[in-house]
Write a protein that holds these residues in place. Sequence first.
Motif, short mmCIF file in Angstrom:
data_model
loop_
_atom_site.label_atom_id
_atom_site.label_comp_id
_atom_site.label_asym_id
_atom_site.label_seq_id
_atom_site.Cartn_x
_atom_site.Cartn_y
_atom_site.Cartn_z
N TRP A 1 37.51 41.26 33.09
CA TRP A 1 38.36 42.36 32.62
C TRP A 1 39.83 42.09 32.90
CZ3 TRP A 1 35.31 47.49 33.80
CH2 TRP A 1 34.35 47.66 32.79
N GLY A 2 40.13 41.41 33.98
CA GLY A 2 41.52 41.04 34.24
C GLY A 2 42.04 40.04 33.22
N SER A 3 41.13 39.19 32.70
CA SER A 3 41.54 38.15 31.76
C SER A 3 41.66 38.65 30.33
CB SER A 3 40.54 36.99 31.80
OG SER A 3 39.28 37.40 31.27
N THR A 4 41.16 39.85 30.04
CA THR A 4 41.21 40.33 28.65
C THR A 4 42.63 40.57 28.17
OG1 THR A 4 40.80 42.58 29.46
CG2 THR A 4 38.90 41.34 28.66
N TYR A 5 43.55 40.86 29.09
CA TYR A 5 44.94 41.02 28.69
C TYR A 5 45.48 39.69 28.15
CZ TYR A 5 44.62 45.34 31.36
OH TYR A 5 44.23 46.57 31.83
N VAL B 1 48.20 39.41 35.85
CA VAL B 1 49.54 38.87 36.10
C VAL B 1 49.46 37.38 36.44
CG1 VAL B 1 51.52 38.92 37.65
CG2 VAL B 1 50.57 41.06 36.78
N LEU B 2 48.52 37.01 37.29
CA LEU B 2 48.37 35.61 37.68
C LEU B 2 48.00 34.73 36.48
CD1 LEU B 2 46.50 35.95 41.11
CD2 LEU B 2 48.90 35.35 40.72
N LEU B 3 47.05 35.20 35.67
CA LEU B 3 46.65 34.41 34.50
C LEU B 3 47.78 34.30 33.48
CD1 LEU B 3 42.98 35.64 33.90
CD2 LEU B 3 43.73 33.44 34.79
N GLY B 4 48.51 35.39 33.29
CA GLY B 4 49.64 35.34 32.37
C GLY B 4 50.68 34.33 32.80
N ALA B 5 50.92 34.26 34.11
CA ALA B 5 51.90 33.30 34.63
C ALA B 5 51.38 31.87 34.56
CB ALA B 5 52.26 33.66 36.07
N LEU B 6 50.10 31.67 34.90
CA LEU B 6 49.55 30.32 34.95
C LEU B 6 49.27 29.74 33.57
CD1 LEU B 6 47.01 30.73 37.92
CD2 LEU B 6 49.19 29.48 37.94
N VAL B 7 48.72 30.55 32.66
CA VAL B 7 48.28 30.04 31.36
C VAL B 7 49.39 30.12 30.31
CG1 VAL B 7 46.59 30.30 29.50
CG2 VAL B 7 45.90 30.67 31.87
N LEU B 8 50.11 31.25 30.28
CA LEU B 8 51.13 31.44 29.25
C LEU B 8 52.55 31.26 29.76
CD1 LEU B 8 49.66 34.59 27.41
CD2 LEU B 8 49.42 32.17 26.81
#
Length: 336
Positions: free
Chosen positions: A59-63, A300-307
């Motif tokens: 669910w955190g990754s759906t953003y 937030v972490l995935l947005g920073a790391l992936v995008l």
Amino acid sequence: MTQPTADTGMPAPGSSGASTAPAGPTAPVESTAPAGPTAPGRRISGAVWGALAIVYVVWGSTYLGIRVVVETMPPFLSAGARFIAAGLILAAIIAWRQGLPALKATRAQLASAALVGLLLLLGGNGLVVLAETAVPSGLAALLIAVVPAWVVVLRRASGERPGLAAYGGVLLGLAGLAVLTVPGLSGDVRLWGVFTVIAATVMWSVGSFSSSRIPMPANPFAASAYEMVAGGIGCLLVGLGRGEQHGFVLSEVSGRSWTALAYLVVFGSLIAFTAYAWLLHSAPLSLVATYAYVNPVVAVLLGALVLGEQLTWPIALGGAVVVAGVFLIVSTERRR
């Protein structure tokens, strides 16, 4: 935003949006309040931690998934396709595993499910998808984290008395919301995107709050399927009304957008929702509710790391304040 909550009314963007009888303020998955939560002192099993990890991460990754989808797909048309596909798949699984009678519902129940689906998935999730064409996925997740505060406000307006600590959580959440709008005011992100997410949180909160007060299908998974199909149709109609089909060429959709869409359907709307529904029956509600303040951090972490999304000080500070407010509300409600 897609999606059920424990006792906070907190959404997950890729979730099914199903509605449950509230164990606390409200919750989007109808009549799945825990039937036998883990007794105090009982050891938490590995299966519970595994299911919780799925809810935390997926669910955190759906953003992030939404942000990738809208890179080459229209926002409302893609959201409509996602929810209709997930709803039909879920209905087929229910009919296969439980038989067609499990999908039975009265006209009043179908109308209620459709209304909740439109509020949660068109108004709530659809607006988030639109907003993520203009704001980073991490910022969207932190803005959405304020939903429990709106739920407390709605409960108070209906005559309930949530308690002083819950009001403190509301004030913290609103303060964090004010700080999170700074990137839009400073021009770092588009301000209309910030306000669109805020509007989505209000729509989701109203849908979550009303879902336990109107007649819903007895089978919570069937309710979820009907909500997804209704919400998906609503998204498609809005997309067509906005003219999103004009200039849209299917062959120009990138492979990563297709992959992200499939991820949202399978993992966000089906696997994570199933794990969540199982947790409501198998784990302490206070433990399940922790996803409300873990999901934004994961996003937030995935947005920073992936995008490569920048974590500016207003986003970091505002996010911390919002999460603190959610923590205060959740911890207050689980003691009630």
